[in-house]
Design a protein around this motif. Structure first.
Motif: not given
Ligand SMILES: *Cc1c(COP(=O)(O)O)cnc(C)c1O
Length: 472
Positions: A79-81, A144-148, A185-187, A240-244, A267-271, A296-301
């Motif tokens: 997945f992702f870290p 809590d998350t990028a989804s929120s 784009a992310h789901s 910026v940086g799709t999940t797939s 702009v979603d740059a989660a990872m 962006f998610n510090p909880h990823k990377w």
């Molecule tokens: C992982 C990811 C998300 C979802 O992250 P959550 O914090 O679990 O909601 C959204 N967008 C991208 C680009 C991701 O990589």
């Protein structure tokens, strides 16, 4: 539990975590338990009387650990870290110890003010536009998350576009709103559209180019067609940086389109947002000046325990107008003064944990240079892995490798790749996941664990080669 018992078992738990982290490398990465096995090992009903702490802890080892997939293993490439670090874990413990609920400034001023401060730090660390700083009309908040974060952005956009009518009178009172995102784009974008009640037929998944990045020309055509049909384009999510495949949507080209047509640009740059720590990777983020929100998610990377997702907006007014409510029981002098931030108005739930503490610990422990060093290390390892793939005629790269994700496949086709994937994951030596690019099954090697070293990546490549040799 009295303070002395707490001290005693607290030491035991910290020892447990230290031992776990020291030995996690030797465990099979992917849990091997069949469905239902963990529940079958648990007693059907809860104990009537309290049990000794040591017995509870023993069952963590005995019952639960076999059912754990080891996200913190240096051999986790799926997945992702979701990487952690010593300072982050300890700060989470302190946050639990304080047990603060930071819904209002008044319910714990330090919780709110540290969050505002750390998000300003981070805005500077990532070279985000000044408009996201708390000293402006914008500002940052931990979700809590990028989804929120995406949902909040969508709701703020709806508020801005309808001038509050959607909140006041419901969607029926507004022209049909249309949102846009890349087909890659992310789901969570589709989920946000669903939750906001816009209807899936009002989400346009814009075609991507050969590198899986959103095509500005295709976006423009869709917007024009929707306008001509009497619909109201209002929201664009760029990634910026799709999940797939870690594709980079061209924010600098999308920004003017969003601006000219009145779309809120999220702009979603989660990872990949973490990469903006390094000046040499900031070109992927060019055009952020057009963004209405960034996440962006510090909880990823960024070595910070789940959950911690940083979200900035250019206009806090739109966000607050979308989400604020003020029942009598939450009224207080600080809120009434207007001199403080009440983060409950910046998110979906009312209550909130003291998440800024772990970010503060992580940033101070590593320092900005220390964090950059880790990001560069991961990117260099991924680039080296990509070079090995390129040099082996049996394999091919399936997408560009801008940062720390390598998408590749065996040239023999889907069945061969599925076999490699299944065998490697069953071996316990590593864990990786797949995607589908250009209709073909594609292996994803995502490098971002705090403890992953070159030898783990080299060993992973050796295992890929062995499995390729074993194909008939
Ligand atoms: C992982 C990811 C998300 C979802 O992250 P959550 O914090 O679990 O909601 C959204 N967008 C991208 C680009 C991701 O990589």
């Amino acid at each position: 539990m009295n303070p002395e018992d707490f001290r005693h078992f607290g030491h035991t738990v910290v020892d447990w975590i230290a031992d776990y982290r020291a030995t996690v490398e030797s465990r099979p990465v992917l849990a091997r338990t069949p469905p239902g096995a963990i529940r079958a090992a648990l007693p059907p009903s809860p104990p009537d009387q309290g049990e000794p702490f040591a017995a509870i802890l023993a069952d963590l080892d005995r019952i639960l650990l076999p059912g754990i997939t080891h996200w913190q293993s240096p051999n986790f490439f799926a997945f992702f870290p979701s990487n952690t670090s010593g300072p982050s874990i300890l700060a989470e413990l302190l946050s639990a110890g304080l047990g603060v609920q930071g819904m209002l400034w008044a319910t714990s001023p330090a919780c709110t003010e540290l969050e505002t401060h750390v998000l300003d730090w981070l805005a500077h660390m990532l070279a985000l536009p000044d408009a996201f700083l708390s000293s402006t009309d914008g500002g940052g908040v931990i979700q809590d998350t990028a989804s929120s974060a995406a949902l909040c952005a969508l709701l703020a956009a709806r508020e801005r576009t309808t001038g509050g009518a959607s909140n006041e009178h419901g969607l029926a009172a507004c022209p049909p709103l249309v949102a846009y995102a890349s087909s890659q784009a992310h789901s969570s974008i589709e989920k946000a559209v669903k939750i906001a009640g816009l209807g899936r037929t009002h989400l346009r998944l814009v075609p991507a180019d050969a590198a899986f990045a959103l095509r500005p020309d295709a976006l423009l055509e869709l917007i024009q067609a929707d306008r001509a049909a009497g619909l109201q384009p209002f929201f664009l999510a760029a990634t910026v940086g799709t999940t797939s495949s870690n594709a980079m949507d061209p924010v600098a080209a999308l920004g003017p389109i969003a601006r000219d047509h009145g779309l809120w640009l999220h702009v979603d740059a989660a990872m990949s947002g973490t990469a903006a720590l390094c000046p040499e990777f900031r070109h992927f983020f060019a055009g952020l000046d057009f963004a209405d929100s960034f996440n962006f998610n510090p909880h990823k990377w960024m070595f910070t325990n789940f959950d911690c997702s940083c979200f900035w907006v250019r206009s806090r007014a739109a966000l607050i107008a979308a989400l604020s409510i003020l029942p009598e029981y939450l009224r207080n002098a600080a809120t009434a003064s207007g001199a403080v931030i009440d983060y409950r108005d910046w998110q979906i739930p009312l209550g909130r944990r003291f998440r800024a503490l772990k970010l503060w610990f992580v940033i101070r422990h590593y320092g900005v240079e220390g964090l950059r060093r880790e990001v560069r290390r991961h990117v260099a390892l991924a680039q080296e892995f990509a070079a090995w793939v390129r040099d082996d005629p049996r394999f091919e790269l399936a997408a560009p490798v801008p940062l720390n994700l390598v998408c590749f496949r065996h040239r023999a086709g889907d069945a061969a790749n599925q076999t490699i994937l299944d065998r490697l994951n069953a071996s316990g030596d590593l864990y990786l996941t797949h995607t589908r690019l250009d209709g073909k099954l594609t292996l994803r090697m995502c490098i971002g664990q705090a403890s992953t070293e070159r030898r783990h990546v080299a060993n992973a490549w050796r295992r890929f080669q062995q499995e390729a040799d074993a194909l008939v």
